[in-house]
Design an enzyme around this catalytic site. Structure first.
Site, PDB file in Angstrom:
ATOM      1  N   ASP A   1      74.018  13.922 -69.898  1.00  0.00           N
ATOM      2  CA  ASP A   1      74.079  13.851 -68.434  1.00  0.00           C
ATOM      3  C   ASP A   1      75.505  14.068 -67.935  1.00  0.00           C
ATOM      4  O   ASP A   1      76.480  13.962 -68.696  1.00  0.00           O
ATOM      5  CB  ASP A   1      73.554  12.473 -67.991  1.00  0.00           C
ATOM      6  CG  ASP A   1      72.832  12.545 -66.655  1.00  0.00           C
ATOM      7  OD1 ASP A   1      73.094  13.479 -65.874  1.00  0.00           O
ATOM      8  OD2 ASP A   1      72.011  11.651 -66.399  1.00  0.00           O
TER       9      ASP A   1
ATOM     10  N   ASP B   1      66.332  15.815 -60.328  1.00  0.00           N
ATOM     11  CA  ASP B   1      65.904  14.405 -60.293  1.00  0.00           C
ATOM     12  C   ASP B   1      64.682  14.232 -59.403  1.00  0.00           C
ATOM     13  O   ASP B   1      64.070  13.171 -59.394  1.00  0.00           O
ATOM     14  CB  ASP B   1      67.039  13.524 -59.751  1.00  0.00           C
ATOM     15  CG  ASP B   1      67.994  13.092 -60.850  1.00  0.00           C
ATOM     16  OD1 ASP B   1      67.676  13.299 -62.029  1.00  0.00           O
ATOM     17  OD2 ASP B   1      69.057  12.538 -60.524  1.00  0.00           O
TER      18      ASP B   1
HETATM   19  C1  GLA Z   1      70.921  10.900 -63.677  1.00  0.00           C
HETATM   20  C2  GLA Z   1      69.789  11.688 -64.290  1.00  0.00           C
HETATM   21  C3  GLA Z   1      68.562  10.812 -64.395  1.00  0.00           C
HETATM   22  C4  GLA Z   1      68.896   9.597 -65.232  1.00  0.00           C
HETATM   23  C5  GLA Z   1      70.068   8.862 -64.625  1.00  0.00           C
HETATM   24  C6  GLA Z   1      70.541   7.735 -65.520  1.00  0.00           C
HETATM   25  O1  GLA Z   1      70.667  10.606 -62.356  1.00  0.00           O
HETATM   26  O2  GLA Z   1      69.535  12.834 -63.553  1.00  0.00           O
HETATM   27  O3  GLA Z   1      67.506  11.518 -64.976  1.00  0.00           O
HETATM   28  O4  GLA Z   1      69.160   9.962 -66.547  1.00  0.00           O
HETATM   29  O5  GLA Z   1      71.185   9.720 -64.431  1.00  0.00           O
HETATM   30  O6  GLA Z   1      71.632   7.066 -64.994  1.00  0.00           O
END
Ligand code: GLA
Length: 741
Positions: A479, A549
Site C-alpha cells: 500500500d 477503495d
Molecule cells: C488503504 C487501502 C485499503 C486498506 C487500508 C488499510 O486505504 O486502499 O484497501 O488496505 O489502506 O489501512
C-alpha cells in the site's frame, strides 16, 4: 530487421504489418518526424512529408535562407532556442547559464531486442512478440553533449516504445530542467483528447474534449502517478468509435510525477509529449554521467478504440508483467480490511478464515493492523514487527494455521511510510521527507520515508525479510496511502534537491526488485489508497493493482470501464464487499456486486461471519462460477459494449471472448430502474459470425452474426405486477455465458 535506413533519402522506416513509424534527418541535421500511422510502402522521400515553408514572424536557421525554420518542421525531439517556439522536449542549463543546445544527427545503431533501462521498469522483447531497436545518437557540437533516442518497435503489435538518454561529455556539470521520454508532431489538430481522471474512490473516469490552440495537459506532482490523472492519453478522430477510426494512445511506464501534454500550434500541428513532470524536477548531470528517461509507449489503431485497448492489453500481459504471473490463475482472496478493520486477534482471524475456506476461497489476506502497536491509523508504520498481543503465534505461526485450513496466506504492508512515535522515527528522524525549517504536512497521520536514500530502502528490506523468510507468504498487498509534500531530502545536497521524486521512485522500484528476487513465488498486489498508483511502472512488478477503495458496484462500473482502455482486467483487483457499502452506504444486491467484480481479479472483503445461510450459499455459487471461468476472464479479449460515460450512463455492458471464440461472458448492468422502458438489445462483438451459440441463463440459441448484428434482446426492467426472471429494480445486473454449440 523491420527497421531500415535509406542513406539517399536520409529516412528511417520502422514497420510491421500494421504500422509505419517514419522519421528523417532534416537539412540541418535535426531529426524530423514524418509519419506514425498505417503501414506505408516504399518508396519514401522527404518531399512526401515536409515542405520548406516561408512564413512571417518566424526565425530561420541558416543565413540567407528563408525556407528552413524549426518552428515549421515536425520534429522528433525538439529543443528550445534554435527557431522553434513551441514546447521543448529537453531543457538544460549549462555552466555558462545558457539554455541553448542544438542536437544534430551523429550516428545510429539498429539492433534486435530491446535493452533494459537501469533501475526503471520497462517492456521487454519476447520470442512470441519480438522487438527491434533503433538508437539514434544526436550531438550538440558546441558542448559535446550526447543524446541517444531509443525507438523500439514490437513486431506483432502496433506499438512503438520511446525513450531518451543524455550523456554528459561536455567536461562540466549541467542541470537538466526537463527531459521528456517522447515527443511527436502530428500533422493536424482534428483530434479529440481522452483522459482518465478522477480522485480517491473515483479513479479513471473518462473525460473527452476537443483539441484547441495552446497547451493542454495531464500531470501529477504527488510523488505517485496519482488518482487524479492516469499517465495515459488517447487522441482519436471525432468519428472514431470502439470499432472503427484512427486513435493514438500514449502511456508512460512510470509511477511518479508525470506530464503528458498536447500543444496545437498556429499551423494546426499537434505536438504530444510525455515524460517526467518538469515542474518539480532538476537533475545535476556530472561529466560522463548518463540520465535515462522512463519508457513511453505509443499505440496506433486504425480500427477504433477496441483495437487500441487490445494492443495495450496484450503488451502489458505479455511484455510487461512479471512472466510468472502471465499464465497463472490469480488466487481468489478474502481480505480482512472491511470485515474487521483494526479489530482482530488470532482467534477471530482463524474463525473468519475457516468460514472463507468453507466457501471455496483460496487466499486469506491479513490487511492493516498486524504490526507494532497499530490499532488505528495513527501509529506503527515503519516498525515492522508483529503485534504479539493480537498474534501470539507470530506471522509464521498464523500463516501455518491458515495454510492448515486449506488457504494460502497474504499480508498487507506499507513500506514507504512512517508514523511519528515509532522506533524508526526515534532513531532516524532525518529519514522523513520534510524541510527541517518548516512544519511538514501530514496525511492519514503519516509521513513518507526518504526512499531516495539507499540506506532507508536497505533498512526496510531487512525488517521485511526478517519477517518473511520463515513465513509461508504467498501474497503481499503493498500500500501507499499518502502523496508527497514537503519535497526535501536530508540526504541530498541543496543543488540535488530537484532529484528527490525521481530518486524516490527508483528506490521504490529497487525494493520491489529485491523482494521479487528473494521471493519469486509471492504475488504482489499494489495499492495506493485504492487506485492512486495504477500505472504500467507498477504493473511491471505487481500484475494486479487494487483498482479503487470504492467497492460499490455501480461506481465500480465506471472505474473498471475507464481502466479497461489501457489495462487488462486481470490487472484490476475487484472485491465483493458488504451492503450497505462502506464508502457510499448504498444498498445493492449481492449478485450485482459479484457480477461487476468477476471482471477483474476477484476477491471478497466483507464479514463472512455475519452472512445469512442464503448469502453463504450464493457466494459459494459465485465462487464456483468464477473458478470455472477464471482463465477465460483473464486471458480472453475484452469488449466494451455500452458505456456508463455516455447518454444518461444508466446502463453498462461489456464482454470477454476467448481466443478460439468458443466461449464468451457478457455482463450487463442497470443503475436505476425506470417504468415502461423500451426493449433493448446489446450488440455483442468478437464472436464467430457463422457459429451458433447457446446463451445461458437466457436459454436462447443464436448465430454469432445475429448476436452481433441484431443483438441480444433484453426484456424491460419493469413490467407491472408480474415477476419475471428479468432484472427489476435499481442496481441490477445479468451475466450471460455464451458457448458454441
Ligand atoms: C488503504 C487501502 C485499503 C486498506 C487500508 C488499510 O486505504 O486502499 O484497501 O488496505 O489502506 O489501512
Amino acid at each position: 530487421m523491420p527497421i531500415q535506413f535509406n542513406q539517399t533519402s536520409q529516412i528511417f522506416h520502422l514497420y510491421n504489418d500494421q504500422i509505419s513509424y517514419i522519421l528523417g534527418i532534416l537539412p540541418n541535421g535535426h531529426l524530423g518526424h514524418y509519419h506514425f500511422g498505417s503501414r506505408l510502402e516504399e518508396p519514401l522521400s522527404s518531399d512526401l512529408f515536409r515542405a520548406d515553408q516561408n512564413k512571417g514572424l518566424t526565425a530561420y536557421v541558416n543565413p540567407n535562407d528563408f525556407g528552413f525554420s524549426l518552428n515549421l518542421e515536425r520534429q522528433e525531439y525538439p529543443v528550445f532556442g534554435t527557431s522553434d517556439f513551441r514546447e521543448p522536449a529537453l531543457t538544460l542549463t549549462l555552466q555558462t547559464g545558457s539554455q541553448i543546445v542544438d542536437f544534430k544527427y551523429s550516428h545510429h545503431l539498429i539492433t534486435a531486442g530491446k535493452p533494459p533501462i537501469s533501475g526503471l521498469p520497462s517492456t521487454f522483447s519476447t520470442t512470441e512478440n519480438p522487438c527491434s531497436t533503433l538508437v539514434i545518437t544526436l550531438k550538440d557540437r558546441v558542448t559535446d553533449l550526447e543524446l541517444d533516442l531509443y525507438f523500439s518497435l514490437f513486431e506483432t503489435l502496433p506499438i512503438m516504445s520511446r525513450r531518451a538518454e543524455l550523456v554528459n561529455r561536455s567536461g562540466a556539470p549541467i542541470t537538466i530542467d526537463k527531459i521528456m521520454s517522447m515527443s511527436i508532431d502530428l500533422m493536424d489538430d482534428d483530434w479529440q483528447w481522452l483522459q482518465f481522471s478522477g480522485d480517491w474512490i473515483k479513479e479513471r473516469h473518462l473525460y473527452k474534449t476537443s483539441l484547441r490552440p495552446g497547451i493542454q495537459s495531464i500531470e501529477s506532482r504527488r510523488g505517485a502517478s496519482g488518482a487524479e490523472h492516469n499517465p495515459f492519453l488517447i487522441l482519436k478522430r471525432p468519428d472514431t468509435n470502439e470499432v472503427q477510426g484512427e486513435a493514438l494512445g500514449v502511456s508512460l511506464v512510470y509511477s511518479s510525477n508525470f506530464s503528458i501534454s498536447g500543444q496545437v500550434d498556429a499551423n494546426g500541428v499537434t505536438r504530444v509529449m510525455a515524460g517526467i513532470n518538469p515542474a518539480l524536477f532538476k537533475w545535476v548531470l556530472k561529466p560522463l554521467e548518463t540520465f535515462e528517461t522512463p519508457e513511453a509507449l505509443m499505440v496506433y489503431s486504425v480500427k477504433g478504440l477496441e483495437h487500441l485497448s487490445h494492443s495495450f492489453h496484450r503488451l502489458f500481459k505479455e511484455n510487461l508483467m512479471v512472466k510468472k504471473w502471465q499464465a497463472l490463475p490469480r488466487p481468489l482472496l478474502i481480505n480482512s480490511w472491511e470485515a474487521m478493520y483494526f479489530d482482530f486477534d488470532e482467534d477471530k482471524l482463524l474463525h473468519f478464515a475457516k468460514e472463507a475456506a468453507s466457501l471455496g476461497m483460496e487466499l486469506f489476506v491479513l490487511d492493516d493492523g498486524w504490526f507494532s502497536s497499530r490499532n488505528d491509523d495513527s501509529s506503527g508504520l515503519g516498525d515492522w514487527s508483529v503485534n504479539a498481543k493480537k498474534l501470539p503465534s507470530g506471522i509464521t505461526g498464523l500463516a501455518q494455521k491458515i495454510n492448515a485450513l486449506g488457504l494460502q496466506f497474504g499480508l498487507w504492508i506499507e513500506p514507504e511510510m512512517i508514523n511519528l512515535g515509532t522506533q524508526l522515527y526515534e532513531q532516524h528522524p532525518d529519514w522523513v521527507i520534510y524541510d527541517p525549517t518548516r512544519m511538514p504536512c501530514h496525511a492519514r497521520n503519516q509521513y513518507i520515508l526518504d526512499f531516495s536514500r539507499p540506506e532507508v530502502v536497505e533498512h526496510i528490506f531487512k525488517q521485511l525479510t526478517a519477517l518473511f523468510d520463515d513465513a509461508p507468504i504467498a501474497y503481499l498487498k503493498w500500500d501507499m496511502n499518502r502523496n508527497m509534500t514537503d519535497h526535501y531530502s536530508h540526504g541530498l545536497k541543496p543543488e540535488n534537491q530537484g532529484e528527490l521524486s525521481h530518486r524516490y521512485i527508483k528506490g521504490v522500484y529497487s525494493l520491489y526488485d529485491r523482494l521479487i528476487d528473494r521471493y519469486p513465488n509471492i504475488l504482489i498486489e499494489s495499492c495506493a489508497a485504492g487506485g492512486g498508483r495504477f500505472d504500467p511502472g507498477i504493473l511491471y512488478y505487481s500484475p494486479q493493482i487494487w483498482a479503487s477503495d470504492n467497492t460499490d458496484p455501480t461506481c465500480r462500473l465506471k472505474i473498471q470501464y475507464g481502466t479497461s482502455f489501457a489495462y487488462p482486467i486481470s490487472a484490476m483487483g475487484a472485491h465483493v464487499s458488504a451492503s450497505p457499502n462502506h464508502q457510499l452506504k448504498r444498498t445493492t444486491p449481492l449478485k450485482t456486486r459479484a457480477d461487476v467484480a468477476y471482471f477483474g481479479s476477484l476477491g471478497y472483503e466483507l464479514n463472512l461471519i455475519h452472512l445469512s445461510d442464503a448469502e453463504k450459499a450464493e457466494i459459494k455459487e459465485q465462487i464456483n462460477f468464477y473458478k470455472t471461468h477464471r482463465s477465460l476472464l483473464h486471458s480472453g479479449d475484452f469488449y466494451r459494449l455500452i458505456s456508463p460515460f455516455e447518454s444518461n450512463g444508466n446502463h453498462t455492458a461489456w464482454m470477454i471472448v476467448n481466443h478460439d471464440k468458443s466461449t464468451a461472458i457478457v455482463g450487463w448492468y442497470q443503475s436505476l430502474a425506470y417504468p415502461n422502458e423500451s426493449l433493448k438489445t446489446i450488440k455483442l462483438r468478437g464472436l464467430d459470425p457463422k457459429a451458433t451459440y447457446s446463451v445461458e441463463p437466457n436459454c436462447t440459441t443464436a448465430s454469432g452474426s445475429t448476436l452481433m448484428s441484431f443483438g441480444l434482446l433484453l426484456r424491460p426492467s419493469f413490467n407491472g405486477i408480474h415477476m419475471t426472471a428479468d432484472p427489476i429494480g435499481d442496481h441490477q445486473s445479468r451475466v450471460m455465458v455464451l458457448k458454441k454449440v
